[in-house]
Structures are given as C-alpha cells and as structure tokens.
Write a protein that holds these residues in place. Structure first.
Motif, PDB file in Angstrom:
ATOM      1  N   ALA A 157     -43.266 -44.323  39.994  1.00 15.57           N
ATOM      2  CA  ALA A 157     -43.329 -43.118  38.910  1.00 15.57           C
ATOM      3  C   ALA A 157     -44.975 -43.101  38.521  1.00 15.57           C
ATOM      4  CB  ALA A 157     -42.418 -43.380  37.806  1.00 15.57           C
ATOM      5  N   LYS A 158     -45.503 -44.290  38.298  1.00 22.48           N
ATOM      6  CA  LYS A 158     -46.864 -44.125  37.720  1.00 22.48           C
ATOM      7  C   LYS A 158     -47.876 -43.702  38.867  1.00 22.48           C
ATOM      8  CE  LYS A 158     -46.877 -47.259  33.866  1.00 22.48           C
ATOM      9  NZ  LYS A 158     -47.164 -48.570  33.066  1.00 22.48           N
ATOM     10  N   GLN A 159     -47.349 -44.400  40.099  1.00 21.56           N
ATOM     11  CA  GLN A 159     -48.402 -44.155  41.205  1.00 21.56           C
ATOM     12  C   GLN A 159     -48.369 -42.671  41.550  1.00 21.56           C
ATOM     13  OE1 GLN A 159     -48.535 -47.249  43.981  1.00 21.56           O
ATOM     14  NE2 GLN A 159     -48.887 -45.610  45.792  1.00 21.56           N
ATOM     15  N   LEU A 160     -47.227 -42.126  41.706  1.00 17.61           N
ATOM     16  CA  LEU A 160     -47.059 -40.742  42.233  1.00 17.61           C
ATOM     17  C   LEU A 160     -47.180 -39.372  41.093  1.00 17.61           C
ATOM     18  CD1 LEU A 160     -44.137 -41.841  44.955  1.00 17.61           C
ATOM     19  CD2 LEU A 160     -46.632 -41.203  45.329  1.00 17.61           C
ATOM     20  N   GLY A 161     -47.094 -40.065  39.813  1.00 12.68           N
ATOM     21  CA  GLY A 161     -47.046 -39.103  38.739  1.00 12.68           C
ATOM     22  C   GLY A 161     -45.716 -38.267  38.715  1.00 12.68           C
ATOM     23  N   THR A 162     -44.790 -39.015  38.879  1.00 15.37           N
ATOM     24  CA  THR A 162     -43.372 -38.384  39.049  1.00 15.37           C
ATOM     25  C   THR A 162     -42.204 -38.878  38.785  1.00 15.37           C
ATOM     26  OG1 THR A 162     -41.980 -36.924  40.634  1.00 15.37           O
ATOM     27  CG2 THR A 162     -42.868 -39.045  41.339  1.00 15.37           C
ATOM     28  N   ILE A 163     -41.138 -38.430  38.499  1.00 16.08           N
ATOM     29  CA  ILE A 163     -39.592 -39.273  37.782  1.00 16.08           C
ATOM     30  C   ILE A 163     -39.276 -39.631  39.268  1.00 16.08           C
ATOM     31  CG2 ILE A 163     -37.314 -38.968  37.336  1.00 16.08           C
ATOM     32  CD1 ILE A 163     -38.830 -36.496  35.527  1.00 16.08           C
ATOM     33  N   VAL A 164     -38.901 -41.055  39.187  1.00 14.98           N
ATOM     34  CA  VAL A 164     -38.355 -41.679  40.282  1.00 14.98           C
ATOM     35  C   VAL A 164     -36.848 -42.217  40.147  1.00 14.98           C
ATOM     36  CG1 VAL A 164     -38.417 -43.748  41.844  1.00 14.98           C
ATOM     37  CG2 VAL A 164     -40.547 -42.290  41.257  1.00 14.98           C
ATOM     38  N   VAL A 172     -30.988 -46.284  38.669  1.00 14.05           N
ATOM     39  CA  VAL A 172     -31.930 -46.221  37.882  1.00 14.05           C
ATOM     40  C   VAL A 172     -32.953 -45.331  37.969  1.00 14.05           C
ATOM     41  CG1 VAL A 172     -32.031 -48.864  37.467  1.00 14.05           C
ATOM     42  CG2 VAL A 172     -33.820 -47.755  39.142  1.00 14.05           C
ATOM     43  N   ILE A 173     -33.462 -44.377  36.788  1.00 16.81           N
ATOM     44  CA  ILE A 173     -34.227 -43.218  36.920  1.00 16.81           C
ATOM     45  C   ILE A 173     -35.309 -43.360  35.717  1.00 16.81           C
ATOM     46  CG2 ILE A 173     -32.491 -41.839  35.697  1.00 16.81           C
ATOM     47  CD1 ILE A 173     -33.718 -39.559  37.324  1.00 16.81           C
ATOM     48  N   LEU A 213     -37.091 -33.048  33.101  1.00 19.00           N
ATOM     49  CA  LEU A 213     -36.463 -33.275  34.306  1.00 19.00           C
ATOM     50  C   LEU A 213     -35.893 -34.736  34.353  1.00 19.00           C
ATOM     51  CD1 LEU A 213     -39.195 -31.595  36.621  1.00 19.00           C
ATOM     52  CD2 LEU A 213     -37.024 -30.938  36.176  1.00 19.00           C
ATOM     53  N   LEU A 214     -36.456 -35.536  33.606  1.00 23.57           N
ATOM     54  CA  LEU A 214     -35.720 -37.003  33.522  1.00 23.57           C
ATOM     55  C   LEU A 214     -34.584 -36.947  33.133  1.00 23.57           C
ATOM     56  CD1 LEU A 214     -35.906 -40.131  33.567  1.00 23.57           C
ATOM     57  CD2 LEU A 214     -36.905 -39.856  31.307  1.00 23.57           C
ATOM     58  N   LEU A 215     -34.024 -36.138  32.125  1.00 25.36           N
ATOM     59  CA  LEU A 215     -32.738 -35.910  31.595  1.00 25.36           C
ATOM     60  C   LEU A 215     -31.902 -35.273  32.591  1.00 25.36           C
ATOM     61  CD1 LEU A 215     -30.834 -36.065  29.241  1.00 25.36           C
ATOM     62  CD2 LEU A 215     -31.608 -34.136  28.283  1.00 25.36           C
ATOM     63  N   ALA A 216     -32.386 -34.347  33.597  1.00 23.98           N
ATOM     64  CA  ALA A 216     -31.681 -33.744  34.385  1.00 23.98           C
ATOM     65  C   ALA A 216     -31.324 -34.673  35.430  1.00 23.98           C
ATOM     66  CB  ALA A 216     -32.688 -32.416  35.048  1.00 23.98           C
ATOM     67  N   GLY A 217     -32.207 -35.380  35.995  1.00 26.75           N
ATOM     68  CA  GLY A 217     -31.987 -36.509  36.917  1.00 26.75           C
ATOM     69  C   GLY A 217     -30.775 -37.402  36.604  1.00 26.75           C
ATOM     70  N   ALA A 218     -31.086 -38.011  35.284  1.00 23.86           N
ATOM     71  CA  ALA A 218     -29.865 -38.937  34.764  1.00 23.86           C
ATOM     72  C   ALA A 218     -28.463 -38.126  34.746  1.00 23.86           C
ATOM     73  CB  ALA A 218     -30.485 -39.493  33.252  1.00 23.86           C
ATOM     74  N   SER A 219     -28.494 -36.893  33.972  1.00 23.27           N
ATOM     75  CA  SER A 219     -27.342 -36.303  34.037  1.00 23.27           C
ATOM     76  C   SER A 219     -26.702 -36.097  35.126  1.00 23.27           C
ATOM     77  CB  SER A 219     -27.683 -34.860  33.286  1.00 23.27           C
ATOM     78  OG  SER A 219     -28.378 -35.212  32.024  1.00 23.27           O
ATOM     79  N   ALA A 220     -27.354 -35.722  36.264  1.00 24.82           N
ATOM     80  CA  ALA A 220     -26.804 -35.501  37.634  1.00 24.82           C
ATOM     81  C   ALA A 220     -26.371 -36.989  38.186  1.00 24.82           C
ATOM     82  CB  ALA A 220     -27.839 -35.083  38.850  1.00 24.82           C
ATOM     83  N   LEU A 221     -27.043 -38.017  37.960  1.00 28.82           N
ATOM     84  CA  LEU A 221     -26.408 -39.311  38.451  1.00 28.82           C
ATOM     85  C   LEU A 221     -25.274 -39.761  37.723  1.00 28.82           C
ATOM     86  CD1 LEU A 221     -29.968 -41.307  38.390  1.00 28.82           C
ATOM     87  CD2 LEU A 221     -28.503 -40.722  40.253  1.00 28.82           C
ATOM     88  N   VAL A 222     -25.227 -39.382  36.375  1.00 27.38           N
ATOM     89  CA  VAL A 222     -23.733 -39.855  35.552  1.00 27.38           C
ATOM     90  C   VAL A 222     -22.566 -38.808  36.212  1.00 27.38           C
ATOM     91  CG1 VAL A 222     -22.721 -39.618  33.427  1.00 27.38           C
ATOM     92  CG2 VAL A 222     -25.230 -40.430  33.530  1.00 27.38           C
ATOM     93  N   CYS A 223     -23.058 -37.490  36.309  1.00 25.18           N
ATOM     94  CA  CYS A 223     -21.962 -36.640  36.607  1.00 25.18           C
ATOM     95  C   CYS A 223     -21.442 -37.078  38.140  1.00 25.18           C
ATOM     96  CB  CYS A 223     -22.331 -34.982  36.635  1.00 25.18           C
ATOM     97  SG  CYS A 223     -21.320 -33.731  37.075  1.00 25.18           S
TER      98      CYS A 223
END
Length: 274
Positions: A157-164, A172-173, A213-223
């Motif tokens: 996440a740090k190296q690419l500047g994105t959510i992983v 994990v996200i 987008l962090l919340l979006a990704g976590a929500s998708a994983l849960v759902c």
C-alpha cells in the motif's frame, strides 16, 4: 466499521445500478457479468483499443484483470486506466498470476507504473510479486506459506500509494495506516473458477458508490464472504456446481440484516493518523 454501512452501500448499488467496465479474462467473463447483475450493478465487457478509453470515462468503476493476458489486452488496460484516471473513475486491478512468468510480472508492473490504481486485489503471492518480492506462485494460485500477510499488504500500500486487499483464508485490506481483517468466506470458493475475479469486480461495484475506497473494499469483502457462507450452507450436500448457482442467488438476495448478523470484521491501526 459499522456493519450497517455495508448494507447502505449495497442499497446504493441496487438503486444506482452503476456501470462497471471490466477488462477481464475469457475464463470468467460470464460468471463475472452474472455476479455483478445479481448484486445490482451493470456490467460491461469492452476490450477494443478503439473504445476502452471512452467506455472507462463513463463507468462507475474500471476493473482490470490480467488472467488470460495478451499484448493487445495489456495495451487496452493501460488506455482504459489512463482515461479512468483523467475522469475520476476508480480503477481496481487484479494482477492474476503475477510471478508465474516474466512477461506477466513485467506487464503488471508496467500497469501500476502507468495507471493510478485505486484498489489492488490479489492473493499474497500476486501482491508480493507486483512490488518485486519473490513469493512462490503455482500457475495463478498462491503457494502455501507462513509469510506475514499484514506486513506485505502495508508495504504494498505504501510503495504503490494505493489500497491493497489480500484475500485468502482471512482477507485483509489496508491503505497502509488502517487495516481491516475480514473473517467471512468459505473454502468451497476455491473450487469454482472465477470467484476471486468476480470478487474484484464486486469491489469495483462498491467503489462506484462509496467515496471512501478503503471502506468500499472492506464492505465488498464482507458482503461477498457472507453470501458465500449462505450459499455453502444451502448447497452443502451437492458440491461446487450447485454452490456456484446458489452463490449468484445469495448475491442477489443478501440484505443489511445478513451482514449485521454474520459479518466478521476487525479493525487495526497500523500507523497513527490513519
């Protein structure tokens, strides 16, 4: 994370019917389209270099999946990704099989260099190889290992500047500062081709309606995990073919109450200020 926010995002998908532009692999196209439709999104599969930039510009999210990679498709992904970046459209990248061949690894690294990725989703070996670490991979599947997945996710996440998002027995996200652990899902997902690829597109659907987008990704994983658990329970005596059909049914039927009742989420602060 309040689990009701997952239900709220789910309702926004169903009300808004966001267009999800997928440049994905030939193995999973039908399953991905059906899964997005079941969830309430509107899938489009557009691959031609002549139209991908235009299509990406009007989408709610762009999903790039390099499962059946070729030179033309790789070029189209970069064209679409740059257009999405220009138009404020989130880009979700699934670097399928990175590390299996030098060409696949080089292509993934070229994509992350030229396109601003909003969320990177893969198994641990894929994520590691995207950032230049040599974790073992077998075909497009991660080999078993005891490496520190949380540390890997944070580093990427740090190296690419994105959510992983790293998916496996536990998902994990992270954005490098805050981490969600999601304990939902079922082992039978690994017996159906394309479940990881569909998950990436489902993340795209949530990213299309949730600005965090962090919340979006976590929500998708849960759902996704909750729907899989429900489908596995109903098809337990029948096997993966029946599970696949039931899973689509559960993606269509899942509601906020299911998520609140069954969701398993832990939040960790990796760095202050997250």
């Amino acid at each position: 994370m309040q689990l009701e926010v997952v239900g709220q995002s789910l309702e926004r998908i169903r009300q808004g019917n966001p267009l999800i532009h997928n440049i994905t692999n030939v193995v999973v196209t039908n399953f991905t389209a059906n899964g997005l439709l079941a969830l309430g999104a509107s899938p489009v599969m557009a691959y031609a270099k002549q139209e991908v930039a235009e299509m990406a510009s009007i989408a709610g999210a762009l999903v790039l999946n390099m499962g059946t990679l070729n030179e033309t498709e790789a070029e189209a992904m970069i064209l679409a990704g740059k257009s999405a970046n220009e138009h404020g459209v989130p880009v979700i990248f699934d670097p399928v099989g990175v590390g299996a061949t030098a060409y696949r690894t080089a292509t993934a690294q070229k994509i992350v260099e030229q396109v601003k990725i909003s969320i990177l989703r893969g198994n641990a070996a894929e994520i590691a190889n995207v950032i230049g670490e040599k974790w073992q991979i077998k075909g497009v599947d991660a080999a078993q290992g005891n490496q520190d997945v949380v540390a890997l996710a944070q580093k990427a996440a740090k190296q690419l500047g994105t959510i992983v998002a790293i998916t496996g027995k536990e998902d994990v996200i992270t954005d490098g500062k805050t981490l969600y652990r999601i304990g939902n899902g079922h082992p039978i997902l690994t017996k159906v081709t394309g479940t990881g690829c569909l998950l990436t597109s489902v993340i795209g659907a949530f990213a299309a309606v949730e600005s965090d987008l962090l919340l979006a990704g976590a929500s998708a994983l849960v759902c996704y995990g909750v729907a899989a658990e429900k489908a596995a329970k109903k098809s337990a005596e029948e096997g993966p073919g029946s599970f696949q059909v039931q899973f689509l049914n559960e993606l269509s039927a899942i509601v906020e109450d299911d998520v609140k009742r069954m969701g398993v989420v832990q939040i960790e602060v990796l760095e202050q200020g997250g």
